[in-house]
Design a protein around this motif. Structure first.
Motif, PDB file in Angstrom:
ATOM      1  N   ASP A 208      62.532  42.852  50.485  1.00 32.95           N
ATOM      2  CA  ASP A 208      62.284  41.408  50.523  1.00 32.95           C
ATOM      3  C   ASP A 208      60.814  41.207  50.845  1.00 32.95           C
ATOM      4  OD1 ASP A 208      62.722  38.740  50.352  1.00 32.95           O
ATOM      5  OD2 ASP A 208      64.021  38.571  52.103  1.00 32.95           O
ATOM      6  N   ALA A 209      60.281  40.070  50.458  1.00 37.72           N
ATOM      7  CA  ALA A 209      58.859  39.808  50.681  1.00 37.72           C
ATOM      8  C   ALA A 209      58.637  38.320  50.862  1.00 37.72           C
ATOM      9  CB  ALA A 209      58.024  40.328  49.513  1.00 37.72           C
ATOM     10  N   GLU A 210      57.656  37.999  51.708  1.00 36.76           N
ATOM     11  CA  GLU A 210      57.316  36.592  51.969  1.00 36.76           C
ATOM     12  C   GLU A 210      55.804  36.477  52.135  1.00 36.76           C
ATOM     13  OE1 GLU A 210      58.029  33.103  55.355  1.00 36.76           O
ATOM     14  OE2 GLU A 210      58.826  35.143  55.637  1.00 36.76           O
ATOM     15  N   ALA A 211      55.176  35.720  51.248  1.00 35.14           N
ATOM     16  CA  ALA A 211      53.747  35.457  51.369  1.00 35.14           C
ATOM     17  C   ALA A 211      53.540  34.420  52.469  1.00 35.14           C
ATOM     18  CB  ALA A 211      53.189  34.962  50.043  1.00 35.14           C
ATOM     19  N   LEU A 212      52.658  34.711  53.417  1.00 44.13           N
ATOM     20  CA  LEU A 212      52.408  33.817  54.540  1.00 44.13           C
ATOM     21  C   LEU A 212      51.196  32.933  54.261  1.00 44.13           C
ATOM     22  CD1 LEU A 212      52.924  36.427  57.435  1.00 44.13           C
ATOM     23  CD2 LEU A 212      54.626  34.930  56.355  1.00 44.13           C
ATOM     24  N   ALA A 213      51.063  31.894  55.046  1.00 39.45           N
ATOM     25  CA  ALA A 213      49.935  30.972  54.861  1.00 39.45           C
ATOM     26  C   ALA A 213      48.649  31.522  55.460  1.00 39.45           C
ATOM     27  CB  ALA A 213      50.271  29.618  55.492  1.00 39.45           C
ATOM     28  N   GLU A 214      48.757  32.464  56.382  1.00 38.13           N
ATOM     29  CA  GLU A 214      47.582  32.993  57.070  1.00 38.13           C
ATOM     30  C   GLU A 214      46.740  33.865  56.137  1.00 38.13           C
ATOM     31  OE1 GLU A 214      46.567  35.813  60.969  1.00 38.13           O
ATOM     32  OE2 GLU A 214      48.636  35.243  60.476  1.00 38.13           O
ATOM     33  N   PRO A 215      45.428  33.681  56.115  1.00 41.22           N
ATOM     34  CA  PRO A 215      44.579  34.493  55.243  1.00 41.22           C
ATOM     35  C   PRO A 215      44.638  35.977  55.620  1.00 41.22           C
ATOM     36  CG  PRO A 215      43.399  32.550  56.003  1.00 41.22           C
ATOM     37  CD  PRO A 215      44.666  32.624  56.807  1.00 41.22           C
ATOM     38  N   ALA A 216      44.584  36.828  54.627  1.00 42.72           N
ATOM     39  CA  ALA A 216      44.595  38.270  54.860  1.00 42.72           C
ATOM     40  C   ALA A 216      43.230  38.726  55.364  1.00 42.72           C
ATOM     41  CB  ALA A 216      44.960  39.011  53.580  1.00 42.72           C
ATOM     42  N   GLN A 217      43.236  39.713  56.240  1.00 46.21           N
ATOM     43  CA  GLN A 217      42.004  40.321  56.716  1.00 46.21           C
ATOM     44  C   GLN A 217      41.684  41.500  55.800  1.00 46.21           C
ATOM     45  OE1 GLN A 217      40.255  38.942  59.324  1.00 46.21           O
ATOM     46  NE2 GLN A 217      41.835  37.350  59.123  1.00 46.21           N
ATOM     47  N   ARG A 218      40.835  41.259  54.815  1.00 44.19           N
ATOM     48  CA  ARG A 218      40.534  42.283  53.826  1.00 44.19           C
ATOM     49  C   ARG A 218      39.143  42.043  53.270  1.00 44.19           C
ATOM     50  NH1 ARG A 218      44.119  40.444  48.504  1.00 44.19           N
ATOM     51  NH2 ARG A 218      42.822  38.654  47.924  1.00 44.19           N
ATOM     52  N   PRO A 219      38.517  43.055  52.655  1.00 43.82           N
ATOM     53  CA  PRO A 219      37.182  42.861  52.067  1.00 43.82           C
ATOM     54  C   PRO A 219      37.225  41.827  50.939  1.00 43.82           C
ATOM     55  CG  PRO A 219      37.734  45.199  52.269  1.00 43.82           C
ATOM     56  CD  PRO A 219      38.984  44.441  52.550  1.00 43.82           C
ATOM     57  N   ASP A 220      36.119  41.134  50.746  1.00 40.50           N
ATOM     58  CA  ASP A 220      36.053  40.131  49.681  1.00 40.50           C
ATOM     59  C   ASP A 220      36.142  40.770  48.303  1.00 40.50           C
ATOM     60  OD1 ASP A 220      35.813  38.107  51.535  1.00 40.50           O
ATOM     61  OD2 ASP A 220      33.618  38.187  51.545  1.00 40.50           O
ATOM     62  N   ARG A 221      35.564  41.958  48.143  1.00 37.90           N
ATOM     63  CA  ARG A 221      35.613  42.669  46.866  1.00 37.90           C
ATOM     64  C   ARG A 221      36.263  44.026  47.090  1.00 37.90           C
ATOM     65  NH1 ARG A 221      32.017  40.572  43.133  1.00 37.90           N
ATOM     66  NH2 ARG A 221      33.191  41.890  41.675  1.00 37.90           N
ATOM     67  N   VAL A 222      36.882  44.555  46.046  1.00 38.09           N
ATOM     68  CA  VAL A 222      37.541  45.849  46.173  1.00 38.09           C
ATOM     69  C   VAL A 222      37.381  46.639  44.871  1.00 38.09           C
ATOM     70  CG1 VAL A 222      39.774  44.932  45.402  1.00 38.09           C
ATOM     71  CG2 VAL A 222      39.702  47.014  46.775  1.00 38.09           C
ATOM     72  N   ASP A 223      37.167  47.943  45.006  1.00 35.56           N
ATOM     73  CA  ASP A 223      37.170  48.861  43.875  1.00 35.56           C
ATOM     74  C   ASP A 223      38.509  49.587  43.926  1.00 35.56           C
ATOM     75  OD1 ASP A 223      36.888  50.909  42.038  1.00 35.56           O
ATOM     76  OD2 ASP A 223      34.824  51.376  42.587  1.00 35.56           O
ATOM     77  N   LEU A 224      39.500  49.060  43.200  1.00 31.55           N
ATOM     78  CA  LEU A 224      40.852  49.608  43.281  1.00 31.55           C
ATOM     79  C   LEU A 224      40.901  51.064  42.838  1.00 31.55           C
ATOM     80  CD1 LEU A 224      43.613  47.063  42.187  1.00 31.55           C
ATOM     81  CD2 LEU A 224      43.210  48.088  44.419  1.00 31.55           C
ATOM     82  N   ASP A 225      40.148  51.406  41.806  1.00 30.80           N
ATOM     83  CA  ASP A 225      40.173  52.781  41.315  1.00 30.80           C
ATOM     84  C   ASP A 225      39.690  53.743  42.400  1.00 30.80           C
ATOM     85  OD1 ASP A 225      40.511  54.643  39.000  1.00 30.80           O
ATOM     86  OD2 ASP A 225      38.384  54.976  39.355  1.00 30.80           O
ATOM     87  N   ARG A 226      38.623  53.385  43.073  1.00 26.09           N
ATOM     88  CA  ARG A 226      38.099  54.243  44.143  1.00 26.09           C
ATOM     89  C   ARG A 226      39.067  54.282  45.322  1.00 26.09           C
ATOM     90  NH1 ARG A 226      32.234  53.528  47.227  1.00 26.09           N
ATOM     91  NH2 ARG A 226      32.506  55.275  48.690  1.00 26.09           N
ATOM     92  N   ALA A 227      39.632  53.130  45.688  1.00 24.82           N
ATOM     93  CA  ALA A 227      40.583  53.091  46.800  1.00 24.82           C
ATOM     94  C   ALA A 227      41.801  53.968  46.516  1.00 24.82           C
ATOM     95  CB  ALA A 227      41.026  51.650  47.057  1.00 24.82           C
ATOM     96  N   TRP A 228      42.275  53.931  45.255  1.00 28.11           N
ATOM     97  CA  TRP A 228      43.433  54.749  44.896  1.00 28.11           C
ATOM     98  C   TRP A 228      43.081  56.235  44.941  1.00 28.11           C
ATOM     99  CZ3 TRP A 228      48.433  54.458  44.738  1.00 28.11           C
ATOM    100  CH2 TRP A 228      49.151  55.424  44.056  1.00 28.11           C
ATOM    101  N   GLN A 229      41.900  56.607  44.461  1.00 30.39           N
ATOM    102  CA  GLN A 229      41.487  58.008  44.500  1.00 30.39           C
ATOM    103  C   GLN A 229      41.404  58.514  45.934  1.00 30.39           C
ATOM    104  OE1 GLN A 229      41.196  60.069  42.001  1.00 30.39           O
ATOM    105  NE2 GLN A 229      41.577  58.539  40.433  1.00 30.39           N
ATOM    106  N   GLU A 230      40.859  57.701  46.828  1.00 31.31           N
ATOM    107  CA  GLU A 230      40.739  58.112  48.224  1.00 31.31           C
ATOM    108  C   GLU A 230      42.101  58.306  48.864  1.00 31.31           C
ATOM    109  OE1 GLU A 230      38.391  55.031  49.923  1.00 31.31           O
ATOM    110  OE2 GLU A 230      36.471  55.862  49.204  1.00 31.31           O
TER     111      GLU A 230
END
Length: 324
Positions: A208-230
């Protein structure tokens, strides 16, 4: 949502000509009554849709009515149509949106492109459900509503609360900061952060999943390919993983590579066989993988793996040997 459905209804009539209310309802996944209301709304908006009565009747558009999409050439249209055959959109809960988009693309093509692009797309198949040996490729999909909720949180940049069933653990609720979604070999993963630490969750294990109203604490930009490799590197080098030396017939290379976590080294011997160093999730995984290869592979190291395979082979030989 209704506006999108009305557009899809028009495009269905554009591409297929006359369609019954029942057929339209099935294609749009709504009731027949909803289709009739939508037809009335289109007529009121000036769309030239009319009804034909009788056994083979239905709804149709006046000849010549069409939507327009400019700037799309034949190869671009072909690329979109082929991309639409992939199952990744299903994994992210975008299947219905993709189907609607493909309708719009095909309908908006110039007449000279439509038939040739659609015909060419029929001759290109990506990721079929079975391989040449009729083995069904296992794909994992989260329920559409759950995948859509996860996607909503990822794109909106909001915290996400998930009920997650980790391996050998009771399901637990967790609140995470979603970063992105990745699909690998028909398995989809949520890359997220939890209490500042990187976390990776398999979508098929989210109950189950629920999107909350609170903003996520995450970088503004992301390199998904690099993150997945790491994360892949950390996964391959942590836990109870074992490295195995293997002598392998080249015809079974893909079977081993498809099972192992990683191949660290590889060389070809004078007789044509391969010598590899491969990493497996744990001792049980290594023993299972080498056993599947039969006499096409020989475990060279570690010794405990050779002993384990010898013990298993001896037990099989005893079971199927001549009666005492």
């Amino acid at each position: 949502m209704r506006a999108d459905r009305l557009v899809s209804l028009v495009l269905l009539l554009r591409q297929h000509g006359r369609l019954s209310a029942a057929t339209l309802a099935r294609e749009l996944e709504v009731s027949t009554r909803t289709v009739l209301r939508d037809i009335e709304a289109l007529s009121a908006a000036g769309v030239p849709v009319y009804a034909e009565r009788g056994r083979h009747g239905g709804f149709a558009l006046l000849p010549g009515f069409r939507t327009e999409l400019t700037g799309l050439n034949h190869d671009e249209a072909l690329a979109l149509l082929v991309a639409g055959s992939r199952r990744g959109a299903q994994a992210f809960g975008l299947g219905s949106a993709l189907a609607s988009a493909m309708l719009k693309v095909v309908d908006a093509l110039p007449d000279s492109y439509r038939d040739t692009a659609a015909g060419a797309a029929e001759r290109l198949l990506i990721d079929p459900e079975t391989d040449l040996l009729s083995r069904r490729l296992v794909s994992e999909e989260a329920p559409g509503a759950i995948a859509a909720e996860v996607l909503r949180a990822v794109l909106a940049g909001h915290k996400l609360r998930i009920h997650y069933a980790a391996v050998d653990q009771a399901p637990q609720w967790r609140t995470v900061d979603p970063i992105g979604l990745v699909t690998v070999r028909d398995r989809s993963y949520l890359l997220a952060m939890r209490s500042g630490a990187d976390r990776t969750y398999r979508l098929s294990r989210i109950l189950d999943a629920e999107a909350l109203a609170e903003p996520a604490q995450r970088p503004d930009r992301v390199d998904l390919d690099r993150a997945w490799q790491e994360r892949s590197t950390r996964f391959r080098t942590g836990g109870d993983q074992v490295t195995v030396g293997v002598r392998l017939h080249p015809a079974r290379r893909e079977d081993l590579v498809g099972t192992a976590l990683a191949v660290l080294a590889e060389e070809t011997e004078p007789d044509g066989w391969l010598r590899l160093e491969a990493t497996f999730q744990d001792p049980r995984h290594a023993e299972w993988a080498l056993w599947q290869l039969g006499t096409s592979a020989e475990a060279l190291s570690p010794q405990w793996l050779r002993d384990s395979l010898h013990k298993r082979a001896t037990a099989i030989a005893t079971r199927y040997g001549p009666p005492a």
